[in-house]
Enzyme design. Structure first.
Site, short mmCIF file in Angstrom:
data_model
loop_
_atom_site.label_atom_id
_atom_site.label_comp_id
_atom_site.label_asym_id
_atom_site.label_seq_id
_atom_site.Cartn_x
_atom_site.Cartn_y
_atom_site.Cartn_z
N ASP A 1 43.69 58.53 47.40
CA ASP A 1 44.08 57.35 46.62
C ASP A 1 43.48 56.14 47.33
O ASP A 1 43.84 55.84 48.48
CB ASP A 1 45.62 57.27 46.56
N TYR B 1 42.69 46.58 39.83
CA TYR B 1 43.30 45.25 39.70
C TYR B 1 43.62 44.59 41.04
O TYR B 1 44.15 43.49 41.06
CB TYR B 1 44.55 45.30 38.81
N LYS B 2 43.32 45.27 42.17
CA LYS B 2 43.60 44.67 43.47
C LYS B 2 42.32 44.02 44.00
O LYS B 2 41.92 42.96 43.54
CB LYS B 2 44.17 45.73 44.42
N PHE C 1 52.77 55.64 48.18
CA PHE C 1 53.25 54.83 47.06
C PHE C 1 53.99 55.78 46.10
O PHE C 1 53.49 56.87 45.81
CB PHE C 1 52.05 54.17 46.37
#
Ligand SMILES: Cc1ncc(COP(=O)(O)O)c(C=O)c1O
Length: 401
Positions: free
Chosen positions: A202, A227-228, A133
C-alpha cells in the site's frame, strides 16, 4: 500572530534554506490560500493550478458539446491506462503495469484476492501489517475468508522473520499513516520473494513523496491513492500495479466489463484483457480521472530523488524548530529520527491533541489529528517551504507557551 518570539537563528536558517531550494518555485504550480501553512498534503493534497481549467473544459466541451463522442474523440475510454502510465514513473514502474480507477480499498480487494490466486497452492497465511490503516485490515480479513487464508498480523519491522513456507501473501504499508515510519520495501520484498510469497504494498503515504522503485525491487502488486502527495483531488481515483510477469495469470475477483478483452463484443463469458487493463472493473469516473491527469502535470521536470531530499530536509528542520520553540516534555515525536525510517510526515504525540490541532488550524497552520493523541504534519516538498516549517513550529510553541 506576532513575530516577537521568533528565534532569529531559525528564521535566518529558514530564509537561507528557502533561497537555496531548487524546488521552491514549484509552489507556483499550485493554488494555495494566502497566509495558510498547509501541512495536510498527506491527507488531501493542494489544488494544482491547471486543474480548474481542465475540469471546466471536460465538463463544458468534452461532455457538454461532444457528448458521447468523447469516449473516443477525447480519449475517455483509454484514460485509466493512459493516466496509469503517467503516474508510473513516480512509483518506479515501466509502462503498461498501472491502471487508475476505483478507490484504494477496492483496488486492495482486487490485489489481495488476485495475490491469493497467484500464490503457490497449499500456503495458508496472509500476513498483514498489524498497525495498518483500518481499511486494509478490513479488506484483508474479507479476502482471507473468501480465499481460505488465515490473517496473521505482523509488525512490519520484523516481518522478514515472520515470512515463511506457509506465507501465501504479504500486505504491508510502505509508510505508516499514523507514525510516518517508512518500512524497508526492498528488504521485505526480497524476503517475501525468497520465501515464495506474493507481495502487496500500500503506497498511499509514499507515492509522490519518495522513491518507491516497484520494478527495481521486484514487487508483485501494489495499490495507492492519488489524493495525497499526488494532489489528484478529493476522492480522486486510486491505482493498481500488476507487475508484467503476473499479468497473464492475474485473476481479478471483480471481472467487470471494462476489464474484458473485447468489452463491446458483449459476450456472456468473461475473457480478461491483456495487461494491467484486466484490473479495470466498470465505467471510469471520468471527471475525477481527468482532474487527476491535469494534476499530474505539476511533475513535469521534477525528479522524485530531489523531492525526497527536500522532504528529509524539511522534516529535519521542522523537528529542530519544534525542539527550540516547544517547551520540553510537551510533545514527543513518534516519527523515526533516522532518515532510512522516515516518510514525509512528522507525528507528534501530545496531550489534548485534538484541541491543539484545532487551535493550530485557527492560527493558519493546517495539519491533522489522529486519535487518541497524535498531531500529524505532512510535508509536501512541491509546495511547502522551510519558512512554513518554522512558522508551524513557532505557532505550536505559542499554543504551549
Ligand atoms: C494507507 C491507506 N490505505 C488506504 C486508505 C484509504 O483508502 P480509500 O482510498 O479506499 O479511501 C488510506 C486513506 O487515508 C490510507 O492512508
Amino acid at each position: 500572530m506576532s513575530d516577537a518570539t521568533a528565534i532569529p537563528d531559525l528564521t535566518a536558517r529558514a530564509e537561507a534554506l528557502d533561497a537555496a531550494d531548487e524546488l521552491a518555485k514549484l509552489k507556483d504550480r499550485f493554488t494555495l490560500p494566502e497566509g495558510v501553512v498547509y501541512l495536510d498534503g498527506n491527507s488531501l493534497g493542494a489544488l494544482p493550478a491547471g486543474v480548474a481549467e481542465t475540469t471546466a473544459d471536460v465538463v463544458s466541451r468534452q461532455w457538454g458539446e461532444l457528448l458521447i463522442r468523447s469516449w473516443d474523440e477525447s480519449d475517455w475510454w483509454t484514460a485509466p491506462e493512459r493516466i496509469g502510465d503517467k503516474l508510473a514513473p513516480l512509483i518506479g514502474a515501466a509502462p503498461g503495469q498501472v491502471v487508475v480507477g476505483d478507490s484504494t480499498s477496492v483496488n486492495l480487494f482486487k490485489a489481495l484476492v488476485g495475490a491469493a490466486r497467484l500464490a503457490s497452492p497449499g500456503r495458508t497465511q496472509l500476513l498483514v501489517d498489524a498497525a495498518t490503516f483500518p481499511t486494509d485490515g478490513y479488506i484483508a480479513a474479507s479476502a482471507a475468508r473468501m480465499t481460505g487464508l488465515e490473517v496473521v498480523p505482523v509488525d512490519p519491522s520484523g516481518a522478514a522473520q515472520a515470512i515463511g513456507g506457509d506465507t501465501a501473501v504479504v500486505l504491508l504499508n510502505h509508510v505508516d499513516y499514523k507514525s510516518g515510519r517508512l518500512h524497508d520495501l526492498p528488504a521485505l520484498t526480497a524476503a517475501a520473494r525468497a520465501a515464495g510469497a506474493v507481495t502487496v504494498w500500500d503506497l498511499c503515504h509514499s507515492a509522490g513523496a519518495l522513491p518507491v522503485g516497484l520494478d527495481a525491487h521486484g514487487v508483485d502488486l501494489a495499490v495507492g491513492c492519488t489524493y495525497k502527495y499526488l494532489n489528484g483531488g478529493p476522492g480522486a481515483p486510486a491505482y493498481l500495479y500488476i507487475a508484467d510477469r503476473h499479468q497473464a495469470a492475474f485473476d481479478s475477483p471483480l471481472p467487470g466489463w471494462n476489464g474484458h478483452a473485447d468489452p463491446f463484443a458483449m459476450t456472456p463469458e468473461f475473457a480478461p484483457a491483456d495487461g494491467a487493463r484486466r484490473g479495470r472493473v466498470g465505467t471510469p469516473d471520468i471527471l475525477s480521472m481527468l482532474a487527476l491527469e491535469a494534476a499530474l502535470e505539476v511533475w513535469e521536470g521534477v525528479g522524485i530523488e530531489a523531492v525526497r531530499a527536500k522532504s528529509l530536509a524539511l522534516t529535519d528542520f521542522f523537528l529542530a524548530c519544534v525542539a527550540q520553540y516547544v517547551p520540553r516534555g510537551r510533545v514527543e515525536s513518534v516519527t523515526p529520527a533516522e532518515h532510512a525510517h522516515r516518510g514525509s510526515q512528522v507525528s507528534l504525540r501530545t496531550e489534548n491533541a485534538r484541541e491543539v490541532m484545532r487551535e493550530l488550524i485557527a492560527r493558519g497552520v493546517i495539519g491533522d489529528f489522529r486519535a487518541p493523541d497524535v498531531l500529524r504534519f505532512g510535508f509536501t516538498p512541491l509546495y511547502v517551504g522551510f519558512a512554513d516549517a518554522e512558522r508551524a513550529a513557532r505557532t505550536l510553541g505559542h499554543i504551549f507557551g
